[in-house]
Write a protein that holds these residues in place. Structure first.
Motif, mmCIF file in Angstrom:
data_model
loop_
_atom_site.group_PDB
_atom_site.id
_atom_site.type_symbol
_atom_site.label_atom_id
_atom_site.label_comp_id
_atom_site.label_asym_id
_atom_site.label_seq_id
_atom_site.Cartn_x
_atom_site.Cartn_y
_atom_site.Cartn_z
ATOM 1 N N ARG A 34 0.824 -1.216 0.000
ATOM 2 C CA ARG A 34 0.000 0.000 0.000
ATOM 3 C C ARG A 34 0.854 1.261 0.000
ATOM 4 O O ARG A 34 0.616 2.196 -0.781
ATOM 5 N N TRP A 35 1.861 1.298 0.864
ATOM 6 C CA TRP A 35 2.717 2.478 0.941
ATOM 7 C C TRP A 35 3.578 2.639 -0.311
ATOM 8 O O TRP A 35 3.748 3.754 -0.822
ATOM 9 N N ALA A 36 4.140 1.535 -0.804
ATOM 10 C CA ALA A 36 4.994 1.606 -1.990
ATOM 11 C C ALA A 36 4.202 2.096 -3.200
ATOM 12 O O ALA A 36 4.704 2.877 -4.024
ATOM 13 N N ASP A 37 2.947 1.650 -3.324
ATOM 14 C CA ASP A 37 2.112 2.058 -4.451
ATOM 15 C C ASP A 37 1.825 3.567 -4.394
ATOM 16 O O ASP A 37 1.907 4.262 -5.408
ATOM 17 N N ARG A 38 1.518 4.072 -3.217
ATOM 18 C CA ARG A 38 1.260 5.502 -3.069
ATOM 19 C C ARG A 38 2.499 6.315 -3.433
ATOM 20 O O ARG A 38 2.414 7.339 -4.134
ATOM 21 N N ILE A 39 3.638 5.868 -2.950
ATOM 22 C CA ILE A 39 4.886 6.600 -3.216
ATOM 23 C C ILE A 39 5.209 6.596 -4.704
ATOM 24 O O ILE A 39 5.557 7.637 -5.282
ATOM 25 N N ALA A 40 5.095 5.439 -5.355
ATOM 26 C CA ALA A 40 5.429 5.339 -6.776
ATOM 27 C C ALA A 40 4.510 6.216 -7.625
ATOM 28 O O ALA A 40 4.969 6.912 -8.543
ATOM 29 N N ARG A 41 3.206 6.216 -7.321
ATOM 30 C CA ARG A 41 2.277 7.034 -8.097
ATOM 31 C C ARG A 41 2.552 8.519 -7.892
ATOM 32 O O ARG A 41 2.485 9.319 -8.844
ATOM 33 N N THR A 42 2.873 8.903 -6.660
ATOM 34 C CA THR A 42 3.199 10.308 -6.385
ATOM 35 C C THR A 42 4.454 10.723 -7.121
ATOM 36 O O THR A 42 4.511 11.803 -7.739
ATOM 37 N N GLN A 43 5.483 9.892 -7.083
ATOM 38 C CA GLN A 43 6.734 10.207 -7.777
ATOM 39 C C GLN A 43 6.523 10.325 -9.280
ATOM 40 O O GLN A 43 7.063 11.229 -9.923
ATOM 41 N N ALA A 44 5.741 9.410 -9.849
ATOM 42 C CA ALA A 44 5.510 9.430 -11.296
ATOM 43 C C ALA A 44 4.742 10.678 -11.721
ATOM 44 O O ALA A 44 4.965 11.221 -12.808
ATOM 45 N N ARG A 45 3.835 11.156 -10.856
ATOM 46 C CA ARG A 45 3.077 12.378 -11.182
ATOM 47 C C ARG A 45 3.956 13.625 -11.149
ATOM 48 O O ARG A 45 3.667 14.617 -11.833
ATOM 49 N N MET A 46 5.019 13.576 -10.375
ATOM 50 C CA MET A 46 5.878 14.747 -10.215
ATOM 51 C C MET A 46 6.672 15.061 -11.478
ATOM 52 O O MET A 46 6.990 16.222 -11.744
ATOM 53 N N SER A 47 6.990 14.018 -12.264
ATOM 54 C CA SER A 47 7.786 14.246 -13.469
ATOM 55 C C SER A 47 7.687 13.038 -14.391
ATOM 56 O O SER A 47 7.705 11.898 -13.917
ATOM 57 N N ALA A 59 5.881 -0.421 -16.889
ATOM 58 C CA ALA A 59 5.468 -0.829 -15.544
ATOM 59 C C ALA A 59 4.360 0.096 -15.072
ATOM 60 O O ALA A 59 4.444 1.323 -15.240
ATOM 61 N N ARG A 60 3.315 -0.503 -14.497
ATOM 62 C CA ARG A 60 2.164 0.274 -14.059
ATOM 63 C C ARG A 60 1.849 -0.002 -12.587
ATOM 64 O O ARG A 60 2.070 -1.120 -12.102
ATOM 65 N N SER A 61 1.326 1.008 -11.920
ATOM 66 C CA SER A 61 0.867 0.850 -10.551
ATOM 67 C C SER A 61 -0.400 0.014 -10.554
ATOM 68 O O SER A 61 -0.946 -0.334 -11.610
ATOM 69 N N ARG A 62 -0.917 -0.266 -9.382
ATOM 70 C CA ARG A 62 -2.097 -1.119 -9.284
ATOM 71 C C ARG A 62 -3.335 -0.477 -9.903
ATOM 72 O O ARG A 62 -4.277 -1.174 -10.273
ATOM 73 N N ASN A 63 -3.341 0.870 -10.052
ATOM 74 C CA ASN A 63 -4.487 1.520 -10.697
ATOM 75 C C ASN A 63 -4.244 1.768 -12.184
ATOM 76 O O ASN A 63 -5.049 2.424 -12.846
ATOM 77 N N GLY A 64 -3.139 1.243 -12.705
ATOM 78 C CA GLY A 64 -2.862 1.353 -14.131
ATOM 79 C C GLY A 64 -1.994 2.514 -14.551
ATOM 80 O O GLY A 64 -1.652 2.650 -15.730
#
Length: 246
Positions: free
Chosen positions: A76-89, A183-188
């Protein structure tokens, strides 16, 4: 540590020549770390090969559902972090390793890897690296649960080998065989990707292995993932070129 191996495999990690023994020593340490993360006793003393098989049996005995339950908070935490990082750039950091293998061919290995990644049998995937916890195949691609790089968290993501649209690593025409995907997060959401490239040499093949991470990912974590790549692909190439792959 000095292991006699049937196939010669030499890695280039950060511009440094790394022999097989050094990668095996890294794997041996990660076996203990993976067992701790799962909350199980570390495999007993023995060779890396013996400890690898013992950890594999433990993962299989626990089963995918139990492994995922034990690592659910990590995920859960890793998914949130990865999606946030990907949105940043949209930019990426890349983790790159070169392996030179003294047997087999580029085409044979690439074909084996594609088949294994698309198979519902997780054994070959789980065996390759202590930090691999579960693998499956779903409608959106290969489902992976692993600890990447130097992360303290296990993460769950998908690799879509039918899509390379968001990759930043350009295919090198000197490598005629490749396996690549987003590679995609759990929400795609796209969070990175892989571009693994292979070419024949005079006595075997050369693999250039690349994983893309979101730009905000710590450089130390990206650098640490090179050892993960060296470990898993060394084990896969060793198994496939000696006929031991399952």
């Amino acid at each position: 540590m000095s292991e006699s191996r049937a196939v010669g495999i030499v890695a280039d990690i950060g511009g440094r020549r790394v022999e097989r023994d050094e990668v095996l020593a890294w794997e041996d340490r990660r076996i203990d770390a993976a067992a701790k993360k799962l909350g199980v006793p570390a495999p007993g003393s023995g060779s890396v090969d013996e400890r690898r098989e013992e950890l594999l049996r433990t993962k299989l005995d626990l089963g995918a559902a139990e492994v995922r339950a034990r690592l659910a908070r990590n995920v859960r935490w890793a998914d949130r972090i990865a999606r946030t990082q990907a949105r940043m750039s949209p930019r990426r950091r890349t983790s790159v390793v070169d392996l030179r293998v003294s047997a087999g061919t580029a085409a044979q290995f690439a074909a084996w890897f594609e088949a294994a990644a698309g198979s519902g049998d997780p054994v070959a995937m789980l065996r390759a690296c202590p930090d691999h916890f579960d693998f499956g195949v779903g409608e959106r691609g290969q489902e992976v649960l692993e600890t990447t790089g130097g992360s303290p968290l296990a993460s769950s993501f998908l690799v879509d080998y039918d899509d390379v649209s968001s990759l930043v690593t350009v295919a090198d025409t000197a490598f005629p065989h490749q396996v690549a995907g987003v590679a995609r997060s759990r929400n795609g959401s796209p969070i990175g990707g892989v571009r693994h490239q292979f070419r024949d040499t005079s006595n075997g093949f050369h693999a250039r292995l690349t994983v893309e991470f979101p730009l905000p990912t710590l450089p130390t974590m990206v650098a640490a993932h090179r050892w993960h790549l060296a470990c898993e692909f060394s084990n896969w190439t060793e198994a496939t070129t000696t006929g031991a792959a399952q």
